[in-house]
Design a protein around this motif. Sequence first.
Motif, PDB file in Angstrom:
ATOM      1  N   SER A 285       0.841  -1.192   0.000  1.00 20.68           N
ATOM      2  CA  SER A 285       0.000   0.000   0.000  1.00 20.68           C
ATOM      3  C   SER A 285       0.879   1.248   0.000  1.00 20.68           C
ATOM      4  N   ASN A 286       0.286   2.344  -0.445  1.00 21.23           N
ATOM      5  CA  ASN A 286       0.997   3.622  -0.507  1.00 21.23           C
ATOM      6  C   ASN A 286       0.662   4.482   0.707  1.00 21.23           C
ATOM      7  N   ASN A 287       1.683   4.977   1.365  1.00 18.71           N
ATOM      8  CA  ASN A 287       1.503   5.967   2.426  1.00 18.71           C
ATOM      9  C   ASN A 287       1.820   7.324   1.810  1.00 18.71           C
ATOM     10  N   SER A 288       0.782   8.099   1.535  1.00 17.15           N
ATOM     11  CA  SER A 288       0.945   9.358   0.816  1.00 17.15           C
ATOM     12  C   SER A 288       0.659  10.537   1.731  1.00 17.15           C
ATOM     13  N   SER A 289       1.354  11.625   1.454  1.00 18.15           N
ATOM     14  CA  SER A 289       1.111  12.856   2.193  1.00 18.15           C
ATOM     15  C   SER A 289       1.469  14.027   1.300  1.00 18.15           C
ATOM     16  N   SER A 290       0.673  15.099   1.377  1.00 21.25           N
ATOM     17  CA  SER A 290       0.920  16.265   0.539  1.00 21.25           C
ATOM     18  C   SER A 290       0.432  17.512   1.254  1.00 21.25           C
ATOM     19  N   GLN A 291       1.242  18.563   1.170  1.00 23.40           N
ATOM     20  CA  GLN A 291       0.844  19.799   1.829  1.00 23.40           C
ATOM     21  C   GLN A 291       1.653  20.961   1.259  1.00 23.40           C
ATOM     22  N   ALA A 292       1.019  22.120   1.186  1.00 20.44           N
ATOM     23  CA  ALA A 292       1.704  23.342   0.768  1.00 20.44           C
ATOM     24  C   ALA A 292       2.316  24.017   1.991  1.00 20.44           C
ATOM     25  N   THR A 293       3.541  24.496   1.838  1.00 20.87           N
ATOM     26  CA  THR A 293       4.286  25.113   2.923  1.00 20.87           C
ATOM     27  C   THR A 293       4.741  26.507   2.513  1.00 20.87           C
ATOM     28  N   GLN A 294       4.570  27.465   3.411  1.00 23.17           N
ATOM     29  CA  GLN A 294       5.036  28.821   3.147  1.00 23.17           C
ATOM     30  C   GLN A 294       6.559  28.856   3.180  1.00 23.17           C
ATOM     31  N   LEU A 295       7.154  29.458   2.150  1.00 20.14           N
ATOM     32  CA  LEU A 295       8.597  29.567   2.101  1.00 20.14           C
ATOM     33  C   LEU A 295       9.073  30.738   2.953  1.00 20.14           C
ATOM     34  N   PRO A 296      10.225  30.606   3.607  1.00 20.14           N
ATOM     35  CA  PRO A 296      10.765  31.737   4.367  1.00 20.14           C
ATOM     36  C   PRO A 296      11.149  32.872   3.429  1.00 20.14           C
ATOM     37  N   ALA A 297      11.330  34.047   3.978  1.00 22.40           N
ATOM     38  CA  ALA A 297      11.566  35.239   3.163  1.00 22.40           C
ATOM     39  C   ALA A 297      12.841  35.134   2.336  1.00 22.40           C
ATOM     40  N   ASN A 298      13.842  34.424   2.857  1.00 22.84           N
ATOM     41  CA  ASN A 298      15.128  34.355   2.154  1.00 22.84           C
ATOM     42  C   ASN A 298      15.230  33.140   1.238  1.00 22.84           C
ATOM     43  N   CYS A 299      14.101  32.506   0.906  1.00 23.53           N
ATOM     44  CA  CYS A 299      14.137  31.295   0.085  1.00 23.53           C
ATOM     45  C   CYS A 299      12.989  31.309  -0.920  1.00 23.53           C
ATOM     46  N   SER A 300      13.342  31.303  -2.193  1.00 22.79           N
ATOM     47  CA  SER A 300      12.344  31.159  -3.251  1.00 22.79           C
ATOM     48  C   SER A 300      12.256  29.688  -3.633  1.00 22.79           C
ATOM     49  N   PHE A 301      11.290  29.331  -4.461  1.00 20.51           N
ATOM     50  CA  PHE A 301      11.190  27.941  -4.889  1.00 20.51           C
ATOM     51  C   PHE A 301      12.445  27.526  -5.647  1.00 20.51           C
ATOM     52  N   ASP A 302      12.973  28.432  -6.460  1.00 20.39           N
ATOM     53  CA  ASP A 302      14.206  28.129  -7.192  1.00 20.39           C
ATOM     54  C   ASP A 302      15.377  27.867  -6.256  1.00 20.39           C
ATOM     55  N   GLY A 303      15.285  28.369  -5.023  1.00 17.00           N
ATOM     56  CA  GLY A 303      16.384  28.213  -4.079  1.00 17.00           C
ATOM     57  C   GLY A 303      16.367  26.903  -3.315  1.00 17.00           C
ATOM     58  N   ILE A 304      15.342  26.074  -3.516  1.00 19.59           N
ATOM     59  CA  ILE A 304      15.298  24.758  -2.853  1.00 19.59           C
ATOM     60  C   ILE A 304      16.271  23.850  -3.592  1.00 19.59           C
ATOM     61  N   ASP A 305      17.471  23.718  -3.058  1.00 17.08           N
ATOM     62  CA  ASP A 305      18.535  23.058  -3.822  1.00 17.08           C
ATOM     63  C   ASP A 305      19.298  22.012  -3.034  1.00 17.08           C
ATOM     64  N   ARG A 306      18.817  21.638  -1.827  1.00 14.28           N
ATOM     65  CA  ARG A 306      19.625  20.729  -1.023  1.00 14.28           C
ATOM     66  C   ARG A 306      18.788  19.759  -0.205  1.00 14.28           C
ATOM     67  N   MET A 307      19.417  18.629   0.096  1.00 12.99           N
ATOM     68  CA  MET A 307      18.807  17.602   0.924  1.00 12.99           C
ATOM     69  C   MET A 307      19.853  17.097   1.905  1.00 12.99           C
TER      70      MET A 307
END
Length: 386
Positions: A285-307
């Motif tokens: 079975s699939n355990n799925s989860s999804s949610q929108a999160t507010q980005l901090p002021a110093n981070c745009s979507f393009d800035g999500i670059d690390r794990m």
Amino acid sequence: MNSLKAIGMGILSFIFATAMFSACESATQADTIDEVMSTVPHLNLIEGAEQAVATVNRERNRTNFKLELDNLSEESPVQPGTYEAFCALWDVAIDSDDGTYGDVKIHAIMDEPYWNTVNYMVNNIDHYYATYEDLTWLDVQIAMWSVMEHKEFNLDTIEHDDLPRDVREGDYSRDLVDALINDARENADKFDPKMANYNIYYGEFSEAQDQIIIERGSEINNLFGMDLYNFANEAEVGITQRFGGNVSSTSVVWNSEGVTPIKIKAEDAGNGRAQFTSVITSGGSNNSSSQATQLPANCSFDGIDRMRVKMNAADEGLKLTLRGTFMGSEQEFTVEEGTSESELDKLITGLDFTAQPEVELELEFEGSDFDSNTNNYVEIRVGCEL
């Protein structure tokens, strides 16, 4: 008496100066700095780091030196602070007793294949110290000199009196030096800058020994994360997910045979938000989860670059393996209880969710009879630079 006193003071001054400047100095000092620097290839001068000021002191724990860097522009990726360092050249001196140098040029070398062997060695320094109990900074320094091709360093061919004083008089293990050299030469082609825990720069000193400058990868501003645990496979909570400040938990029974597929997807939700979706497939079975999160002021979507990936195997017989495809680069991380590699902390940079929104992972564990607890875990965090 005055003549004798003057001679004595001169001798003391010479001894003092020699002690200060002996860190990487050879006996001959035959080459000028300009001659040496003309042979160092593949250096990329960093804008805003052309006139850095460096204060040098001995470290002699994990590395050769600690550098205090200053006079760097805000645009430079290298910022003022304290850095670990190794000598880049073996036959040029430096004042390592609070010596201060100006007009230091900082060069980028992370993406230069020529420097892969040094980059690989530095990024495995934690592994080396965990594996070899008696390893010292001098073993690492000698091995690093030995793999740099622009200035040959070979313990078998250089006359003893021409070696740096630290090598002539220091305590090092030839077996450990050779082990590091062989590992770096055999595996350097596997080095991927996106998987580096440490950023490496080349510091060019106009009046002294150049330095391999080491910067730990910056911390991560967590936007999405998950903790995976409870590998005893009891019907208890085994997944905790974090979307910004929100936390959710899920019970799971892991695939004890084969692998557990994990997918993490990030999409631009507009209005300064990111939509994170995860799917973990276990027990059919699939355990799925999804949610929108507010980005901090110093981070745009393009800035999500690390794990950041942290793993720990604490219970007897447990071995955890996480395989992943990160923007086309396949990587595998393993921790095993009872070994020198029972825990892991990796920072993966260079991700681009605008080009490839999904990261695919596989979790596999081996062993039996471990507890249902959080001592064994895989922790994954996705975000921007802190």
